[in-house]
Design a protein around this motif. Structure first.
Motif, PDB file in Angstrom:
ATOM      1  N   ILE A  31     -56.707 -49.864   6.168  1.00  0.00           N
ATOM      2  CA  ILE A  31     -56.065 -48.934   7.198  1.00  0.00           C
ATOM      3  C   ILE A  31     -55.275 -49.371   7.629  1.00  0.00           C
ATOM      4  CG2 ILE A  31     -55.830 -47.757   9.393  1.00  0.00           C
ATOM      5  CD1 ILE A  31     -59.300 -48.731   7.353  1.00  0.00           C
ATOM      6  N   PRO A  32     -53.883 -49.427   7.606  1.00  0.00           N
ATOM      7  CA  PRO A  32     -52.505 -49.868   8.463  1.00  0.00           C
ATOM      8  C   PRO A  32     -52.239 -49.203   9.024  1.00  0.00           C
ATOM      9  CG  PRO A  32     -51.920 -48.055   6.891  1.00  0.00           C
ATOM     10  CD  PRO A  32     -53.709 -48.555   6.639  1.00  0.00           C
ATOM     11  N   GLU A  33     -51.335 -50.162  10.175  1.00  0.00           N
ATOM     12  CA  GLU A  33     -50.848 -49.474  11.039  1.00  0.00           C
ATOM     13  C   GLU A  33     -51.712 -49.584  12.748  1.00  0.00           C
ATOM     14  OE1 GLU A  33     -47.427 -49.144  11.644  1.00  0.00           O
ATOM     15  OE2 GLU A  33     -47.545 -48.485   9.299  1.00  0.00           O
ATOM     16  N   THR A  34     -51.280 -50.081  13.247  1.00  0.00           N
ATOM     17  CA  THR A  34     -52.337 -50.799  14.484  1.00  0.00           C
ATOM     18  C   THR A  34     -52.616 -49.177  15.077  1.00  0.00           C
ATOM     19  OG1 THR A  34     -50.674 -52.607  15.643  1.00  0.00           O
ATOM     20  CG2 THR A  34     -52.502 -51.876  16.864  1.00  0.00           C
ATOM     21  N   SER A  35     -52.027 -48.179  15.596  1.00  0.00           N
ATOM     22  CA  SER A  35     -52.503 -47.324  16.347  1.00  0.00           C
ATOM     23  C   SER A  35     -53.873 -46.655  15.255  1.00  0.00           C
ATOM     24  CB  SER A  35     -51.373 -46.195  16.594  1.00  0.00           C
ATOM     25  OG  SER A  35     -50.466 -46.844  17.794  1.00  0.00           O
ATOM     26  N   ILE A  36     -53.067 -46.376  13.717  1.00  0.00           N
ATOM     27  CA  ILE A  36     -54.508 -45.729  13.274  1.00  0.00           C
ATOM     28  C   ILE A  36     -56.019 -46.578  12.851  1.00  0.00           C
ATOM     29  CG2 ILE A  36     -55.110 -45.037  10.677  1.00  0.00           C
ATOM     30  CD1 ILE A  36     -51.742 -44.600  10.480  1.00  0.00           C
ATOM     31  N   GLN A  37     -55.589 -47.842  12.898  1.00  0.00           N
ATOM     32  CA  GLN A  37     -56.422 -48.298  12.662  1.00  0.00           C
ATOM     33  C   GLN A  37     -57.403 -48.406  14.248  1.00  0.00           C
ATOM     34  OE1 GLN A  37     -54.705 -52.669  13.027  1.00  0.00           O
ATOM     35  NE2 GLN A  37     -54.421 -52.224  10.177  1.00  0.00           N
ATOM     36  N   ILE A  38     -56.528 -48.240  15.781  1.00  0.00           N
ATOM     37  CA  ILE A  38     -57.681 -48.206  16.541  1.00  0.00           C
ATOM     38  C   ILE A  38     -58.423 -47.216  17.114  1.00  0.00           C
ATOM     39  CG2 ILE A  38     -57.049 -48.247  19.377  1.00  0.00           C
ATOM     40  CD1 ILE A  38     -55.073 -49.994  18.489  1.00  0.00           C
ATOM     41  N   GLU A  39     -57.941 -45.828  16.136  1.00  0.00           N
ATOM     42  CA  GLU A  39     -58.262 -44.443  15.953  1.00  0.00           C
ATOM     43  C   GLU A  39     -59.568 -44.736  14.658  1.00  0.00           C
ATOM     44  OE1 GLU A  39     -57.156 -39.934  14.519  1.00  0.00           O
ATOM     45  OE2 GLU A  39     -55.271 -41.412  15.727  1.00  0.00           O
ATOM     46  N   HIS A  40     -59.421 -45.368  13.982  1.00  0.00           N
ATOM     47  CA  HIS A  40     -60.171 -45.306  12.479  1.00  0.00           C
ATOM     48  C   HIS A  40     -61.269 -46.414  13.388  1.00  0.00           C
ATOM     49  CE1 HIS A  40     -62.240 -46.148   9.021  1.00  0.00           C
ATOM     50  NE2 HIS A  40     -62.731 -47.509   9.663  1.00  0.00           N
ATOM     51  N   LEU A  41     -61.754 -47.300  14.318  1.00  0.00           N
ATOM     52  CA  LEU A  41     -62.377 -47.805  15.244  1.00  0.00           C
ATOM     53  C   LEU A  41     -63.489 -46.666  15.999  1.00  0.00           C
ATOM     54  CD1 LEU A  41     -60.910 -51.394  16.010  1.00  0.00           C
ATOM     55  CD2 LEU A  41     -62.688 -50.820  14.508  1.00  0.00           C
ATOM     56  N   ASP A  42     -62.153 -45.685  16.649  1.00  0.00           N
ATOM     57  CA  ASP A  42     -62.829 -44.929  17.992  1.00  0.00           C
ATOM     58  C   ASP A  42     -63.607 -44.174  16.504  1.00  0.00           C
ATOM     59  OD1 ASP A  42     -61.433 -45.864  20.276  1.00  0.00           O
ATOM     60  OD2 ASP A  42     -60.133 -45.046  20.525  1.00  0.00           O
ATOM     61  N   LEU A  43     -63.141 -43.737  16.200  1.00  0.00           N
ATOM     62  CA  LEU A  43     -63.448 -42.486  15.082  1.00  0.00           C
ATOM     63  C   LEU A  43     -65.000 -42.934  14.374  1.00  0.00           C
ATOM     64  CD1 LEU A  43     -60.709 -40.345  13.258  1.00  0.00           C
ATOM     65  CD2 LEU A  43     -62.266 -40.461  15.399  1.00  0.00           C
ATOM     66  N   HIS A  44     -65.081 -44.083  13.908  1.00  0.00           N
ATOM     67  CA  HIS A  44     -65.979 -44.658  12.369  1.00  0.00           C
ATOM     68  C   HIS A  44     -67.060 -45.403  13.366  1.00  0.00           C
ATOM     69  CE1 HIS A  44     -64.446 -41.891   9.852  1.00  0.00           C
ATOM     70  NE2 HIS A  44     -63.418 -42.329  10.294  1.00  0.00           N
ATOM     71  N   HIS A  45     -66.762 -46.223  14.450  1.00  0.00           N
ATOM     72  CA  HIS A  45     -67.703 -47.242  15.090  1.00  0.00           C
ATOM     73  C   HIS A  45     -68.101 -47.122  16.090  1.00  0.00           C
ATOM     74  CE1 HIS A  45     -67.347 -49.732  11.175  1.00  0.00           C
ATOM     75  NE2 HIS A  45     -66.372 -49.480  11.365  1.00  0.00           N
TER      76      HIS A  45
END
Length: 77
Positions: A63-77
């Motif tokens: 997962i690239p890009e900081t905002s997308i990474q944080i969103e990924h963490l919120d959605l999947h963890h």
């Protein structure tokens, strides 16, 4: 699934993802990337062709890009 953050400690973009990981209390591995070293840069570019940090690795997903990474963490963890 192990989380790995490819980062550099002087990058404030990396700090944002580190804060999110710590706030969630998630176990993760840090891998420092030295883009000034040609060998490390090419190894990192093999993972992510743009060779930009930070890069979050979640299992086989990159997962690239900081905002997308944080969103990924919120959605999947």
């Amino acid at each position: 699934m192990a989380l790995v953050l490819h980062y550099h400690p002087l990058s404030s973009y990396c700090w944002k993802v580190l804060i999110a990981l710590h706030e969630k209390g998630l176990p993760f591995e840090l891998r420092t990337v030295d883009l000034g070293d040609p060998g490390e840069r090419s190894a990192f570019a093999a993972l992510w062709p743009t060779a930009k940090i930070p890069l979050l690795q979640d299992g086989d997903c990159y997962i690239p890009e900081t905002s997308i990474q944080i969103e990924h963490l919120d959605l999947h963890h």
